[in-house]
Scaffold this motif. Sequence first.
Motif, PDB file in Angstrom:
ATOM      1  N   SER A   3     191.234 130.655 -27.477  1.00 55.31           N
ATOM      2  CA  SER A   3     192.171 129.906 -28.311  1.00 55.31           C
ATOM      3  C   SER A   3     193.181 130.850 -28.924  1.00 55.31           C
ATOM      4  O   SER A   3     192.855 131.986 -29.247  1.00 55.31           O
ATOM      5  CB  SER A   3     191.440 129.184 -29.444  1.00 55.31           C
ATOM      6  OG  SER A   3     190.869 128.013 -28.984  1.00 55.31           O
ATOM      7  N   THR A   4     194.378 130.381 -29.088  1.00 56.60           N
ATOM      8  CA  THR A   4     195.389 131.148 -29.799  1.00 56.60           C
ATOM      9  C   THR A   4     195.848 130.320 -30.979  1.00 56.60           C
ATOM     10  O   THR A   4     195.773 129.102 -30.972  1.00 56.60           O
ATOM     11  CB  THR A   4     196.593 131.473 -28.898  1.00 56.60           C
ATOM     12  OG1 THR A   4     197.158 130.256 -28.430  1.00 56.60           O
ATOM     13  CG2 THR A   4     196.179 132.332 -27.721  1.00 56.60           C
ATOM     14  N   GLY A   5     196.284 130.987 -32.018  1.00 53.09           N
ATOM     15  CA  GLY A   5     196.839 130.259 -33.148  1.00 53.09           C
ATOM     16  C   GLY A   5     196.154 130.520 -34.469  1.00 53.09           C
ATOM     17  O   GLY A   5     196.580 129.995 -35.478  1.00 53.09           O
ATOM     18  N   GLY A   6     195.095 131.276 -34.504  1.00 50.07           N
ATOM     19  CA  GLY A   6     194.491 131.625 -35.785  1.00 50.07           C
ATOM     20  C   GLY A   6     193.059 131.142 -35.945  1.00 50.07           C
ATOM     21  O   GLY A   6     192.589 130.266 -35.227  1.00 50.07           O
ATOM     22  N   ASN A   7     192.383 131.750 -36.932  1.00 50.59           N
ATOM     23  CA  ASN A   7     190.980 131.435 -37.179  1.00 50.59           C
ATOM     24  C   ASN A   7     190.761 130.013 -37.670  1.00 50.59           C
ATOM     25  O   ASN A   7     189.668 129.470 -37.520  1.00 50.59           O
ATOM     26  CB  ASN A   7     190.390 132.420 -38.190  1.00 50.59           C
ATOM     27  CG  ASN A   7     190.114 133.761 -37.573  1.00 50.59           C
ATOM     28  OD1 ASN A   7     189.927 133.863 -36.363  1.00 50.59           O
ATOM     29  ND2 ASN A   7     190.101 134.796 -38.395  1.00 50.59           N
ATOM     30  N   HIS A   8     191.780 129.381 -38.245  1.00 52.24           N
ATOM     31  CA  HIS A   8     191.606 128.009 -38.717  1.00 52.24           C
ATOM     32  C   HIS A   8     191.284 127.068 -37.560  1.00 52.24           C
ATOM     33  O   HIS A   8     190.597 126.066 -37.734  1.00 52.24           O
ATOM     34  CB  HIS A   8     192.843 127.534 -39.481  1.00 52.24           C
ATOM     35  CG  HIS A   8     194.045 127.309 -38.606  1.00 52.24           C
ATOM     36  ND1 HIS A   8     194.809 128.354 -38.128  1.00 52.24           N
ATOM     37  CD2 HIS A   8     194.574 126.181 -38.112  1.00 52.24           C
ATOM     38  CE1 HIS A   8     195.783 127.856 -37.376  1.00 52.24           C
ATOM     39  NE2 HIS A   8     195.656 126.539 -37.350  1.00 52.24           N
ATOM     40  N   LEU A   9     191.735 127.390 -36.358  1.00 51.77           N
ATOM     41  CA  LEU A   9     191.418 126.562 -35.192  1.00 51.77           C
ATOM     42  C   LEU A   9     189.934 126.645 -34.854  1.00 51.77           C
ATOM     43  O   LEU A   9     189.322 125.651 -34.472  1.00 51.77           O
ATOM     44  CB  LEU A   9     192.262 126.988 -33.991  1.00 51.77           C
ATOM     45  CG  LEU A   9     193.758 126.763 -34.125  1.00 51.77           C
ATOM     46  CD1 LEU A   9     194.492 127.318 -32.906  1.00 51.77           C
ATOM     47  CD2 LEU A   9     194.067 125.290 -34.305  1.00 51.77           C
ATOM     48  N   LEU A  10     189.361 127.827 -35.007  1.00 51.22           N
ATOM     49  CA  LEU A  10     187.934 127.993 -34.760  1.00 51.22           C
ATOM     50  C   LEU A  10     187.125 127.131 -35.724  1.00 51.22           C
ATOM     51  O   LEU A  10     186.201 126.423 -35.316  1.00 51.22           O
ATOM     52  CB  LEU A  10     187.535 129.463 -34.906  1.00 51.22           C
ATOM     53  CG  LEU A  10     186.047 129.761 -34.790  1.00 51.22           C
ATOM     54  CD1 LEU A  10     185.511 129.351 -33.428  1.00 51.22           C
ATOM     55  CD2 LEU A  10     185.778 131.222 -35.069  1.00 51.22           C
ATOM     56  N   ALA A  11     187.468 127.167 -36.995  1.00 52.91           N
ATOM     57  CA  ALA A  11     186.752 126.355 -37.985  1.00 52.91           C
ATOM     58  C   ALA A  11     186.861 124.868 -37.652  1.00 52.91           C
ATOM     59  O   ALA A  11     185.885 124.124 -37.764  1.00 52.91           O
ATOM     60  CB  ALA A  11     187.302 126.637 -39.379  1.00 52.91           C
ATOM     61  N   GLY A  12     188.028 124.436 -37.238  1.00 54.79           N
ATOM     62  CA  GLY A  12     188.225 123.032 -36.869  1.00 54.79           C
ATOM     63  C   GLY A  12     187.375 122.625 -35.684  1.00 54.79           C
ATOM     64  O   GLY A  12     186.762 121.553 -35.667  1.00 54.79           O
TER      65      GLY A  12
END
Length: 87
Positions: A3-12
């Motif tokens: 994934s690209t775009g930041g750690n907030h995507l992982l949490a989501g």
Amino acid sequence: MISTGGNHLLAGKLLITSGAEIVKQKVEKVTKGKSGYKIQTEDKTDHDFDIVILAAPVTSDTQILHFEGVKDVNLGGHYHRYFFDRA
């Protein structure tokens, strides 16, 4: 897949995968029971959970959350702030 775009995507993604419930209210009290935790929110509603994850800055100087039935935790004082310069 990466994934690209930041750690907030992982949490989501973790939230969606887990099927967990988010309580979007101010939590006033966390009580540990025999088989889980009871959360009391600002509207005095109780919510039962197996596991509770608090994602908030909780230090002794800002503590407004009450814990019952859990071990005392040294929350410390103010957070330290670090600034890094690329110089």
